[in-house]
Design an enzyme around this catalytic site. Structure first.
Site, PDB file in Angstrom:
ATOM      1  N   GLN A  33      32.565  42.912  11.595  1.00 11.46           N
ATOM      2  CA  GLN A  33      31.174  43.063  11.156  1.00 11.46           C
ATOM      3  C   GLN A  33      30.913  44.437  10.530  1.00 11.46           C
ATOM      4  OE1 GLN A  33      29.224  40.572  10.937  1.00 11.46           O
ATOM      5  NE2 GLN A  33      30.228  39.106  12.283  1.00 11.46           N
TER       6      GLN A  33
ATOM      7  N   HIS B 206      33.371  40.394  20.940  1.00 12.52           N
ATOM      8  CA  HIS B 206      33.573  39.014  20.494  1.00 12.52           C
ATOM      9  C   HIS B 206      34.790  38.477  21.248  1.00 12.52           C
ATOM     10  CE1 HIS B 206      34.749  35.821  17.622  1.00 12.52           C
ATOM     11  NE2 HIS B 206      33.534  35.916  17.123  1.00 12.52           N
TER      12      HIS B 206
ATOM     13  N   ASP C 269      37.637  46.475  16.050  1.00 12.04           N
ATOM     14  CA  ASP C 269      37.347  45.160  15.492  1.00 12.04           C
ATOM     15  C   ASP C 269      36.287  45.372  14.405  1.00 12.04           C
ATOM     16  OD1 ASP C 269      36.111  42.773  14.852  1.00 12.04           O
ATOM     17  OD2 ASP C 269      36.049  42.004  16.896  1.00 12.04           O
TER      18      ASP C 269
ATOM     19  N   CYS D  16      30.179  33.495  20.231  1.00 12.52           N
ATOM     20  CA  CYS D  16      31.523  33.892  20.702  1.00 12.52           C
ATOM     21  C   CYS D  16      31.470  35.192  21.485  1.00 12.52           C
ATOM     22  CB  CYS D  16      32.510  34.013  19.546  1.00 12.52           C
ATOM     23  SG  CYS D  16      32.756  32.482  18.678  1.00 12.52           S
TER      24      CYS D  16
ATOM     25  N   LYS E 190      34.221  37.007   5.598  1.00 10.32           N
ATOM     26  CA  LYS E 190      32.903  37.596   5.898  1.00 10.32           C
ATOM     27  C   LYS E 190      32.519  38.644   4.859  1.00 10.32           C
ATOM     28  CE  LYS E 190      33.536  37.130  10.903  1.00 10.32           C
ATOM     29  NZ  LYS E 190      32.675  36.032  11.317  1.00 10.32           N
TER      30      LYS E 190
HETATM   31  N1  PLP Z   1      34.918  39.945  15.758  1.00 16.17           N
HETATM   32  C1  PLP Z   1      33.624  39.885  15.457  1.00 16.17           C
HETATM   33  C2  PLP Z   1      32.716  41.024  15.846  1.00 16.17           C
HETATM   34  C3  PLP Z   1      33.107  38.777  14.769  1.00 16.17           C
HETATM   35  O1  PLP Z   1      31.810  38.717  14.479  1.00 16.17           O
HETATM   36  C4  PLP Z   1      34.000  37.727  14.425  1.00 16.17           C
HETATM   37  C5  PLP Z   1      33.504  36.510  13.757  1.00 16.17           C
HETATM   38  O2  PLP Z   1      32.409  36.078  13.935  1.00 16.17           O
HETATM   39  C6  PLP Z   1      35.338  37.840  14.761  1.00 16.17           C
HETATM   40  C7  PLP Z   1      35.768  38.964  15.432  1.00 16.17           C
HETATM   41  C8  PLP Z   1      36.334  36.768  14.446  1.00 16.17           C
HETATM   42  O3  PLP Z   1      36.559  36.649  13.079  1.00 16.17           O
HETATM   43  P1  PLP Z   1      37.473  35.484  12.506  1.00 16.17           P
HETATM   44  O4  PLP Z   1      36.945  34.191  13.068  1.00 16.17           O
HETATM   45  O5  PLP Z   1      37.294  35.583  11.027  1.00 16.17           O
HETATM   46  O6  PLP Z   1      38.865  35.753  12.944  1.00 16.17           O
END
Ligand code: PLP
Length: 408
Positions: free
Chosen positions: A202, A122, A199, A363, A225
């Site tokens: 998910q 991401h 990270d 993203c 989430k």
């Molecule tokens: N990493 C992953 C794999 C994600 O799916 C997301 C959000 O869609 C994020 C990071 C970023 O999360 P946040 O926007 O809550 O900081």
């Protein structure tokens, strides 16, 4: 007993109708809906306990501080974090990773050092490292993905070596539904003398997670989430690693002593929590964790695994559809595309039937390039979704296919 109908009754928004049609909410990877208990925790906090934390000695300040610190303990337990000092509240995954990229990266990275990421990251686990690399002269290297959407672990073994300072990887992909072998990556990182960042945006909402079992040094996730409010998330870090890092943001609360020309830092985790934090949101996240604990993350995972498999099978029956990611060992989301239909048009048409899916690059633009597409459609499931909702999605897609087919 996992009773999805009973669970659904805890989520007021699931009763909404969209232009008279039942809402089918399948955009959970973007953000989850909230159970009444979380909404009530926010209201109760503001109606009965609201004050600034760690500062006042009056009753409300003590209550607010206790509620915030209780939320920290709950979140630490939820991630099986051995030491609550390593649990830092942030705005979410993005801020958590930026914290590491600044406070660790800018202090320790040197020219010629390497940060190893994957092609499927991401943007929030890519752009902060691009910025850190630009500031320090470090280089980024990328573990490729194989055609089935899993990581090329042979390449990982070659890429992670004596120059590597940090390995960063999504635990579960927000596009491919792949669950990555982050435990193995952590071993490889540590053998090379590097740190491991996971990270978990998910994974924390969907899988039982133990940061100890993963063997990572940093783990980041987002409250919104996983049934919690927006504006709060977590960075967990090994206390000994966090101790060595510089602060991220400077200001109130993160200091021990301030002089006109220098300051010294507070103990963990407060060293990384500058200014007034999102107190109510942290308390709401604590209520979300209570809810998930009561359901049991093993049960949540099993429900989503079955639903994900059902969705994958039903969607693969649609003529001409392309499904992305591995065909097994997946989380509960499916990315797909239909020939000659732009995913945005598709999700607009589905919206008219009350079915909320996501379309776009999610993203993960480098991953889209690797897949050879500009965008995909994505249906992502959570603990309250049902097989009937999968059927509603498939029915709506069939009608959309016929509709677009008429113009093709
Ligand atoms: N990493 C992953 C794999 C994600 O799916 C997301 C959000 O869609 C994020 C990071 C970023 O999360 P946040 O926007 O809550 O900081």
């Amino acid at each position: 007993m996992y009773d999805v109908e009973e669970i659904r009754r805890d989520f007021p928004i699931l009763d909404r109708r969209i232009d008279g049609k039942k809402l089918v909410y399948l955009d959970n990877a973007a953000t989850s809906q909230k159970p009444r208990r979380v909404i009530q925790a926010l209201t109760e906090y503001y109606e009965e306990h609201n004050a600034n934390i760690h500062r006042g000695v009056h009753r409300l300040a003590e209550e607010a501080t206790a509620a915030y610190e209780e939320a920290r303990r709950k979140m630490a337990r939820f991630l099986s974090a051995p030491d609550v000092r390593g649990l830092i509240f942030t705005r979410g995954t993005t801020e958590a990773i930026n914290l590491v990229a600044h406070a660790w990266g800018r202090k320790f990275l040197r020219e010629g050092d390497e940060i190893v990421l994957t092609e499927a990251e991401h943007h929030s686990n890519l752009v902060p490292w691009q910025l850190a690399a630009r500031a320090t002269g470090a280089k980024l290297r990328f573990i490729p993905i194989l055609d089935d959407g899993t990581l090329d672990m042979e390449a990982a073994e070659r890429l992670i070596g004596p120059r590597t300072r940090l390995v960063g990887c999504i635990h579960a992909s927000n596009v491919l539904a792949t669950i990555n072998p982050v435990e193995r990556l952590a071993e490889l990182a540590h053998e090379a003398g590097a740190l491991m960042l996971v990270d978990g945006a998910q994974s924390a909402p969907h899988l039982p997670v133990s940061v100890e079992a993963l063997g990572c040094d940093f783990y980041a996730c987002s409250g919104h989430k996983m049934l919690g409010p927006t504006g709060v998330g977590v960075l967990w870090g090994k206390p000994e690693v966090l101790e060595d890092m510089d602060p991220f943001l400077g200001g109130g609360e993160m200091i021990r002593e301030v002089h006109l020309d220098h300051s010294t830092w507070n103990d963990l985790p407060y060293k990384f929590e500058a200014g007034t934090m999102n107190v109510a949101q942290a308390v709401g996240l604590g209520a979300a964790v209570d809810y998930l604990d009561e359901l049991g993350m093993e049960n949540v995972r099993e429900h989503e695994r079955r639903l994900g498999e059902y969705a994958y099978r039903r969607l693969s029956e649609i003529e001409g559809i392309t499904l992305y990611g591995p065909s097994s060992d997946r989380t509960g989301l499916v990315s797909f595309s239909l020939p000659d239909v732009h995913p945005h048009d598709l999700s607009q048409l589905l919206d008219e039937e009350g079915v909320a899916i996501r379309s776009g690059h999610h993203c993960a633009q480098p991953l889209m390039r690797r897949l050879g597409v500009a965008a995909t459609a994505r249906a992502s499931f959570y603990l309250y979704n049902t097989e009937e909702e999968v059927d509603a999605l498939v029915g709506a897609l069939q009608r959309a296919r016929e509709f677009f087919g008429a113009f093709a």
